[in-house]
Design a protein around this motif. Structure first.
Motif, PDB file in Angstrom:
ATOM      1  N   LEU A  85      18.320  54.925  42.298  1.00  0.00           N
ATOM      2  CA  LEU A  85      18.598  55.154  40.885  1.00  0.00           C
ATOM      3  C   LEU A  85      20.073  54.875  40.642  1.00  0.00           C
ATOM      4  N   THR A  86      20.384  54.238  39.516  1.00  0.00           N
ATOM      5  CA  THR A  86      21.786  53.958  39.189  1.00  0.00           C
ATOM      6  C   THR A  86      22.126  54.496  37.807  1.00  0.00           C
ATOM      7  N   SER A  87      23.335  55.041  37.692  1.00  0.00           N
ATOM      8  CA  SER A  87      23.867  55.447  36.391  1.00  0.00           C
ATOM      9  C   SER A  87      25.371  55.584  36.523  1.00  0.00           C
ATOM     10  N   SER A  88      26.049  55.704  35.385  1.00  0.00           N
ATOM     11  CA  SER A  88      27.506  55.756  35.403  1.00  0.00           C
ATOM     12  C   SER A  88      28.036  56.964  36.161  1.00  0.00           C
ATOM     13  N   SER A  89      27.405  58.110  36.006  1.00  0.00           N
ATOM     14  CA  SER A  89      27.908  59.309  36.668  1.00  0.00           C
ATOM     15  C   SER A  89      27.335  59.507  38.066  1.00  0.00           C
ATOM     16  N   LYS A  90      26.178  58.892  38.349  1.00  0.00           N
ATOM     17  CA  LYS A  90      25.526  59.075  39.654  1.00  0.00           C
ATOM     18  C   LYS A  90      25.765  57.905  40.611  1.00  0.00           C
ATOM     19  N   GLU A  91      26.319  56.812  40.108  1.00  0.00           N
ATOM     20  CA  GLU A  91      26.523  55.596  40.903  1.00  0.00           C
ATOM     21  C   GLU A  91      25.173  55.110  41.442  1.00  0.00           C
ATOM     22  N   ILE A  92      24.983  55.051  42.770  1.00  0.00           N
ATOM     23  CA  ILE A  92      23.718  54.580  43.347  1.00  0.00           C
ATOM     24  C   ILE A  92      23.138  55.713  44.201  1.00  0.00           C
ATOM     25  N   ARG A  93      22.030  56.277  43.777  1.00  0.00           N
ATOM     26  CA  ARG A  93      21.421  57.397  44.490  1.00  0.00           C
ATOM     27  C   ARG A  93      20.131  56.945  45.187  1.00  0.00           C
ATOM     28  N   PRO A  94      19.992  57.188  46.484  1.00  0.00           N
ATOM     29  CA  PRO A  94      18.750  56.847  47.172  1.00  0.00           C
ATOM     30  C   PRO A  94      17.643  57.858  46.859  1.00  0.00           C
ATOM     31  N   VAL A  95      16.470  57.347  46.528  1.00  0.00           N
ATOM     32  CA  VAL A  95      15.291  58.192  46.306  1.00  0.00           C
ATOM     33  C   VAL A  95      14.567  58.339  47.639  1.00  0.00           C
ATOM     34  N   VAL A  96      14.285  59.571  48.043  1.00  0.00           N
ATOM     35  CA  VAL A  96      13.658  59.795  49.345  1.00  0.00           C
ATOM     36  C   VAL A  96      12.197  60.224  49.234  1.00  0.00           C
ATOM     37  N   SER A  97      11.758  60.585  48.015  1.00  0.00           N
ATOM     38  CA  SER A  97      10.333  60.874  47.823  1.00  0.00           C
ATOM     39  C   SER A  97       9.944  60.625  46.379  1.00  0.00           C
ATOM     40  N   ILE A  98       8.708  60.186  46.192  1.00  0.00           N
ATOM     41  CA  ILE A  98       8.138  59.965  44.863  1.00  0.00           C
ATOM     42  C   ILE A  98       6.773  60.625  44.813  1.00  0.00           C
ATOM     43  N   ASP A  99       6.573  61.488  43.838  1.00  0.00           N
ATOM     44  CA  ASP A  99       5.307  62.209  43.682  1.00  0.00           C
ATOM     45  C   ASP A  99       4.903  62.911  44.975  1.00  0.00           C
ATOM     46  N   GLY A 100       5.892  63.448  45.676  1.00  0.00           N
ATOM     47  CA  GLY A 100       5.634  64.216  46.888  1.00  0.00           C
ATOM     48  C   GLY A 100       5.446  63.409  48.149  1.00  0.00           C
ATOM     49  N   GLN A 101       5.527  62.063  48.052  1.00  0.00           N
ATOM     50  CA  GLN A 101       5.341  61.212  49.223  1.00  0.00           C
ATOM     51  C   GLN A 101       6.678  60.566  49.599  1.00  0.00           C
ATOM     52  N   PRO A 102       6.995  60.523  50.912  1.00  0.00           N
ATOM     53  CA  PRO A 102       8.281  59.950  51.320  1.00  0.00           C
ATOM     54  C   PRO A 102       8.356  58.458  51.038  1.00  0.00           C
ATOM     55  N   ILE A 103       9.564  57.986  50.740  1.00  0.00           N
ATOM     56  CA  ILE A 103       9.832  56.560  50.570  1.00  0.00           C
ATOM     57  C   ILE A 103      10.468  56.053  51.857  1.00  0.00           C
ATOM     58  N   GLY A 104       9.858  55.028  52.448  1.00  0.00           N
ATOM     59  CA  GLY A 104      10.361  54.493  53.709  1.00  0.00           C
ATOM     60  C   GLY A 104      10.420  55.571  54.763  1.00  0.00           C
ATOM     61  N   SER A 105      11.577  55.735  55.386  1.00  0.00           N
ATOM     62  CA  SER A 105      11.766  56.745  56.430  1.00  0.00           C
ATOM     63  C   SER A 105      12.049  58.124  55.858  1.00  0.00           C
TER      64      SER A 105
END
Length: 288
Positions: free
Chosen positions: A247-267
């Motif tokens: 996710l990217t935004s001005s205040s958050k810069e680039i944030r890695p998402v580690v889960s979506i809908d309770g399921q892990p993303i990648g590792s």
């Protein structure tokens, strides 16, 4: 650092934020009839100021608000607010509404003066790209129920607020939105990137999503350093099966998402593409 809540700018005056007063007849209050920007800064250095000002001008033109204030004056306002706040990790919020009128009606009143308001507020410290410094996020997905002009950075944010709250009520950090075709648009307050089969992909710009300035900077920086980025359709299913999501935004810069809908993303941890992107962004964000 001095208390960052002490100073605001309102219609040509600098004053304590606690004393700033806007008429209840202001159309920004009554209708959400206005445009806003948030410009991040670190140590007094603004990120993407020119691009933020251009997007604000585009938004004002799109909804027919005419202002006489020039970009240089906006820069000076931002600089003074940052200096008064200690030049730390700060965002500068600019808000321009159509102004106040004595009559409440939907049509645009004639010959009223726009309201211009700004203040500085604390944002998280700048990222470095080191995995130990990553601010990972967990998200849910939801059908996008907002209006059809999301490319305008309007102060009418109730749709975004309700989507963000949907995620919060499930104990998540954000909500990623998809349209009626199952295509990802954006998150409630961020743009979305995904790594699909070693390709960095972000949804193409249209009226369904905001042309984020951090999104723009990330794309430009990566491409300038020979890291390809594709602007294309990303489906909800592809997002769930992605190697990485950011996710990217001005205040958050680039944030890695580690889960979506309770399921892990990648590792379930920040990936190597995020590390590359965040490292380059940290090194070059002031160059654009």
């Amino acid at each position: 650092m001095s208390d960052i809540s002490q100073m605001a700018y309102l219609n040509g005056q600098y004053l304590p934020l606690s004393e700033a007063r806007i008429s209840p007849m202001d159309r920004g209050f009554l209708f959400g009839d206005g445009i806003y920007e948030v410009i991040p800064s670190y140590g007094g250095r603004l990120v993407g100021m020119r691009a933020h000002m251009q997007r604000m001008r585009n938004g004002l033109d799109a909804i027919g608000i005419r202002v006489t204030i020039e970009d240089q004056e906006m820069q000076e306002i931002a600089t003074r607010l940052l200096q008064a706040s200690g030049n730390g990790n700060l965002g500068v919020y600019f808000h321009i509404s159509r102004g106040a009128d004595l009559t409440r009606m939907h049509g645009f009143p004639e010959q009223i003066t726009p309201t211009i308001f700004a203040f500085a507020f604390a944002i998280p410290e700048a990222g470095t790209g080191h995995p130990d410094s990553a601010k990972c996020v967990n998200v849910v997905t939801c059908e996008d129920m907002r209006w059809r002009r999301c490319h305008i950075k309007s102060t009418s944010l109730l749709g975004n607020v309700l989507h963000f709250q949907h995620g919060r009520e499930q104990g998540q950090d954000e909500t990623i939105l998809y349209n009626q075709h199952g295509h990802i648009t954006e998150a409630s307050a961020c743009n979305v990137f995904a790594v699909l089969d070693n390709r960095i992909v972000t949804p193409a710009l249209d009226n369904q999503l905001l042309p984020g300035i951090t999104r723009q900077l990330v794309i430009s920086i990566l491409r300038d350093f020979d890291v390809p980025v594709v602007e294309d359709t990303v489906t909800r299913q592809q997002l769930r099966e992605a190697d990485e999501v950011w996710l990217t935004s001005s205040s958050k810069e680039i944030r890695p998402v580690v889960s979506i809908d309770g399921q892990p993303i990648g590792s379930g941890k920040p990936g190597r593409y995020w590390h590359k992107a965040m490292t380059l962004y940290a090194q070059h964000k002031f160059d654009y």
